[in-house]
Scaffold this motif. Structure first.
Motif, PDB file in Angstrom:
ATOM      1  N   LEU A 107       0.824  -1.208   0.000  1.00 23.35           N
ATOM      2  CA  LEU A 107       0.000   0.000   0.000  1.00 23.35           C
ATOM      3  C   LEU A 107       0.858   1.257   0.000  1.00 23.35           C
ATOM      4  O   LEU A 107       0.517   2.259  -0.635  1.00 23.35           O
ATOM      5  N   LYS A 108       1.987   1.215   0.684  1.00 19.96           N
ATOM      6  CA  LYS A 108       2.874   2.384   0.722  1.00 19.96           C
ATOM      7  C   LYS A 108       3.408   2.715  -0.666  1.00 19.96           C
ATOM      8  O   LYS A 108       3.610   3.886  -0.998  1.00 19.96           O
ATOM      9  N   SER A 109       3.647   1.685  -1.484  1.00 19.45           N
ATOM     10  CA  SER A 109       4.189   1.925  -2.823  1.00 19.45           C
ATOM     11  C   SER A 109       3.201   2.691  -3.694  1.00 19.45           C
ATOM     12  O   SER A 109       3.596   3.382  -4.632  1.00 19.45           O
ATOM     13  N   LEU A 110       1.917   2.572  -3.393  1.00 19.63           N
ATOM     14  CA  LEU A 110       0.888   3.275  -4.166  1.00 19.63           C
ATOM     15  C   LEU A 110       0.433   4.568  -3.507  1.00 19.63           C
ATOM     16  O   LEU A 110       0.172   5.560  -4.177  1.00 19.63           O
ATOM     17  N   TYR A 111       0.346   4.532  -2.165  1.00 20.20           N
ATOM     18  CA  TYR A 111      -0.267   5.658  -1.449  1.00 20.20           C
ATOM     19  C   TYR A 111       0.706   6.440  -0.571  1.00 20.20           C
ATOM     20  O   TYR A 111       0.286   7.339   0.151  1.00 20.20           O
ATOM     21  N   GLY A 112       1.980   6.089  -0.633  1.00 20.54           N
ATOM     22  CA  GLY A 112       2.945   6.790   0.195  1.00 20.54           C
ATOM     23  C   GLY A 112       2.660   6.597   1.679  1.00 20.54           C
ATOM     24  O   GLY A 112       2.280   5.502   2.110  1.00 20.54           O
ATOM     25  N   GLY A 113       2.827   7.664   2.461  1.00 21.84           N
ATOM     26  CA  GLY A 113       2.617   7.584   3.899  1.00 21.84           C
ATOM     27  C   GLY A 113       1.220   7.160   4.293  1.00 21.84           C
ATOM     28  O   GLY A 113       1.020   6.548   5.352  1.00 21.84           O
ATOM     29  N   LYS A 114       0.257   7.468   3.450  1.00 29.93           N
ATOM     30  CA  LYS A 114      -1.130   7.078   3.741  1.00 29.93           C
ATOM     31  C   LYS A 114      -1.309   5.555   3.720  1.00 29.93           C
ATOM     32  O   LYS A 114      -2.253   5.017   4.309  1.00 29.93           O
ATOM     33  N   GLY A 115      -0.400   4.865   3.027  1.00 27.09           N
ATOM     34  CA  GLY A 115      -0.511   3.417   2.923  1.00 27.09           C
ATOM     35  C   GLY A 115      -0.519   2.732   4.272  1.00 27.09           C
ATOM     36  O   GLY A 115      -1.241   1.751   4.475  1.00 27.09           O
TER      37      GLY A 115
END
Length: 201
Positions: free
Chosen positions: A84-92
């Motif tokens: 998820l971090k790879s797509l959403y950054g910190g929000k992941g």
């Protein structure tokens, strides 16, 4: 059991009978767990079903919660947060927590439907449990759920009066406006009405 009954009956159970939960029931519960909403429809979660009494006892120690050792089964909910971090950054990271929480709630309600007691465990020594269960270091344990047939009468759930925590259209506004809620336009004292309704829920 109807959904509303499962929601009302669900409690944290910390005392369990010495009875085995079948894998058939566990797998059905998990199959309903993964129907929860997840960010981007990305499969980033995993489960470890723990039934070995020695491992359950060790996890009880690592969580600092003695009741866990008497559970018949533990469900360890794991996430590959990096997906998820790879797509959403910190929000992941936030989405991973939200997703596994939604999955956990489905599990709790599905277990309640089968009269299986559960307890959501969020405090534990993650690194040592990872070592015990041979979980890769790049994965995260978000939640552990203990399961067993209840051997206690659960306490009443204490929740606020719903009316006290609802506002209309903006923060702090307790004023009901009929144009937004036409169903109640003929009720003279909407505040008293909502209080009466909420007290019955």
């Amino acid at each position: 059991m109807e959904l509303k009954d499962a929601i009302r009956n669900r409690r944290s159970i910390r005392k369990y009978l010495d009875e085995d939960i079948s894998y058939e029931d566990i797998l059905e519960i998990l199959s309903l767990g993964i129907l929860a909403p997840i960010a981007g429809n990305i499969s980033h979660y995993y489960f470890i079903i723990v039934k070995d009494p020695e491992k359950i006892s060790k996890i009880s120690e690592l969580a600092g919660q003695d009741f866990i050792k008497d559970a018949n089964t533990l469900i360890v909910i794991i996430s590959d947060d990096n997906k998820l971090k790879s797509l959403y950054g910190g929000k992941g990271q936030i989405y991973a927590i939200q997703d596994t929480a939604a999955i956990a709630e489905n599990i709790l309600l599905s277990a309640t439907d089968k009269n299986i007691g559960t307890c959501w465990i969020g405090s534990f020594d993650e690194e040592n449990i990872k070592n015990l269960l041979e979980i890769p270091k790049d994965k995260n344990i978000h939640i552990i759920i203990s399961m067993g047939y209840p051997n206690e009468k659960p306490k009443e759930s204490i929740r606020p009066n719903l009316y006290d925590i609802i506002f209309f259209e903006k923060w702090g506004n307790k004023v009901y406006k009929p144009q937004f809620y036409p169903l109640f336009k003929n009720i003279k004292n909407i505040t008293d009405y909502f209080k009466r309704v909420f007290e019955k829920i």
